[in-house]
Scaffold this active site. Structure first.
Site, PDB file in Angstrom:
ATOM      1  N   ASP A 191       0.873  -1.176   0.000  1.00  0.00           N
ATOM      2  CA  ASP A 191       0.000   0.000   0.000  1.00  0.00           C
ATOM      3  C   ASP A 191       0.911   1.228   0.000  1.00  0.00           C
ATOM      4  OD1 ASP A 191      -1.938   1.896   0.281  1.00  0.00           O
ATOM      5  OD2 ASP A 191      -3.041   0.817   1.831  1.00  0.00           O
ATOM      6  N   ILE A 215       0.331   4.500  -0.067  1.00  0.00           N
ATOM      7  CA  ILE A 215      -0.077   5.490   0.943  1.00  0.00           C
ATOM      8  C   ILE A 215      -1.347   4.964   1.590  1.00  0.00           C
ATOM      9  CG2 ILE A 215      -0.826   7.843   1.447  1.00  0.00           C
ATOM     10  CD1 ILE A 215       0.762   8.864  -0.903  1.00  0.00           C
ATOM     11  N   ASP A 216      -1.227   4.509   2.823  1.00  0.00           N
ATOM     12  CA  ASP A 216      -2.411   4.061   3.545  1.00  0.00           C
ATOM     13  C   ASP A 216      -2.874   5.219   4.417  1.00  0.00           C
ATOM     14  OD1 ASP A 216      -4.308   1.971   4.327  1.00  0.00           O
ATOM     15  OD2 ASP A 216      -3.458   2.365   6.303  1.00  0.00           O
ATOM     16  N   THR A 251      -4.886   7.764   2.606  1.00  0.00           N
ATOM     17  CA  THR A 251      -4.756   8.801   1.567  1.00  0.00           C
ATOM     18  C   THR A 251      -5.546  10.054   1.932  1.00  0.00           C
ATOM     19  OG1 THR A 251      -4.422   7.089  -0.090  1.00  0.00           O
ATOM     20  CG2 THR A 251      -5.046   9.252  -0.911  1.00  0.00           C
TER      21      THR A 251
HETATM   22  P1  2AM Z   1      -6.532   3.937   2.018  1.00  0.00           P
HETATM   23  O1  2AM Z   1      -6.232   5.222   2.643  1.00  0.00           O
HETATM   24  O2  2AM Z   1      -5.326   3.269   1.430  1.00  0.00           O
HETATM   25  O3  2AM Z   1      -7.696   4.000   1.073  1.00  0.00           O
HETATM   26  C1  2AM Z   1      -9.434   4.416   6.659  1.00  0.00           C
HETATM   27  O4  2AM Z   1     -10.454   4.183   7.530  1.00  0.00           O
HETATM   28  C2  2AM Z   1      -8.682   3.140   6.374  1.00  0.00           C
HETATM   29  O5  2AM Z   1      -9.507   2.222   5.625  1.00  0.00           O
HETATM   30  C3  2AM Z   1      -7.460   3.379   5.516  1.00  0.00           C
HETATM   31  O6  2AM Z   1      -6.523   2.401   5.839  1.00  0.00           O
HETATM   32  C4  2AM Z   1      -8.004   3.247   4.102  1.00  0.00           C
HETATM   33  O7  2AM Z   1      -6.999   2.904   3.177  1.00  0.00           O
HETATM   34  C5  2AM Z   1      -8.976   2.102   4.298  1.00  0.00           C
HETATM   35  N1  2AM Z   1     -10.107   2.144   3.390  1.00  0.00           N
HETATM   36  C6  2AM Z   1     -10.857   3.213   3.106  1.00  0.00           C
HETATM   37  N2  2AM Z   1     -11.857   2.893   2.244  1.00  0.00           N
HETATM   38  C7  2AM Z   1     -11.715   1.584   1.989  1.00  0.00           C
HETATM   39  C8  2AM Z   1     -12.437   0.650   1.172  1.00  0.00           C
HETATM   40  N3  2AM Z   1     -13.508   0.990   0.470  1.00  0.00           N
HETATM   41  N4  2AM Z   1     -12.005  -0.637   1.122  1.00  0.00           N
HETATM   42  C9  2AM Z   1     -10.915  -0.992   1.847  1.00  0.00           C
HETATM   43  N5  2AM Z   1     -10.207  -0.159   2.651  1.00  0.00           N
HETATM   44  C10 2AM Z   1     -10.602   1.108   2.718  1.00  0.00           C
HETATM   45 CA    CA Z   2      -4.844   1.440   2.149  1.00  0.00          CA
END
Ligand code: 2AM
Ligand code: CA
Length: 266
Positions: A88, A90-91, A93
């Protein structure tokens, strides 16, 4: 430690730090922001650039390895055979876009489905969480102790995203008692950071309804290395090819939550 795994570990640490530098440098440039599946599901040019950077390094150095990545530079895999990097770039984002902090780069390296290496780099706090299966988990090279048992009434838990599963397994009637019984709840907006916090004892558990493998792959290895339990909300193992709910905690708290709260109405 087999030589090849030591090598993978050294490269992975080096690349994740370099990727962090790329992100920090990007703050002085214009950020391009787009929506993916919905207006709140964001992706930026940096998510793509960082994934492209990491995938390029892995392919150049370990051409036989497979890669799964959030932004699609990896492969669509159906088998867990061989070495698979789950990335991932950027986790968190949304945090990256809105706050320029509280996001992480996450990498899990698996061999035939077994987690061998986990890395989570909280870029702006310069905190690198790292685990090598069987050799300990570390935060910036300081070894993390094994998790201590904690009871629900003394627990601070991370809760993410929507509280309702597609099959309504946890709805507010079920979750409300847990939220009421714990000492406190937190929501940091990055699954990787929340898993790293459980490993470091800053959170006692983390519960979320739907994550993709790249959100939890690195964290799974790190949390398990400090003795934490990582499953779905059904108590099933996390699978690096499958989206699922996630419940992680030390084993005692994990079973207390699973038995007394999640499955309360069954
Ligand atoms: P991301 O920023 O890489 O999208 C936020 O609550 C967390 O859940 C973050 O780790 C985000 O990852 C992830 N996330 C947000 N929407 C998501 C989705 N629809 N499916 C899976 N992970 C999600
Ligand atoms: Ca993520």
């Amino acid at each position: 430690m087999e030589h090849i795994w030591k090598q993978i570990d050294t490269y992975a640490k080096q690349w994740i730090k370099q990727a962090g530098t790329l992100i920090k440098q990007s703050f002085s440039k214009e950020l391009l922001i787009q929506a993916k599946s919905n207006p709140n599901d964001l992706v930026t040019n940096m998510d793509r650039e960082v994934e492209r950077f990491l995938v390029g390094k892995i392919r150049e150095t370990f051409p036989s390895h497979h890669i799964i990545g959030e932004e699609g530079f990896g492969e669509d895999l159906e088998s867990k055979e061989g070495v698979i990097w789950v990335i991932d770039p950027i986790d968190g984002t949304m945090n990256f876009v809105h706050q320029q902090r509280n996001f992480a780069i996450s990498i899990g390296v698996f061999e035939n489905g077994i987690g061998r290496i986990g890395l989570i780099y909280d870029v702006m706090h310069d905190e690198l969480y790292h685990a090598f299966k069987g050799h300990g988990a570390f935060m910036n090279d300081i070894e993390l102790p094994k998790l201590e048992p904690v009871q629900v009434k003394e627990a601070v838990i991370g809760l993410n995203s929507t509280w309702v599963t597609p099959n309504k397994r946890i709805d507010k009637e079920v979750l409300t008692p847990l939220v009421r019984d714990v000492r406190g709840t937190r929501s940091y907006g990055s699954a990787a950071i929340e898993m790293a916090y459980v490993a470091a004892g800053r959170l006692d558990a983390y519960i979320t309804m739907r994550l993709s493998p790249w959100d939890f792959a690195g964290g799974k290895v790190i949390v398990e290395e400090v003795g934490g339990t990582t499953t779905t909300l059904d108590g099933a193992p996390l699978d690096i090819l499958t989206k699922s709910s996630v419940l992680i905690a030390n084993p005692i708290l994990h079973s207390e939550i699973l038995n007394n709260y999640v499955k309360r109405d069954q």
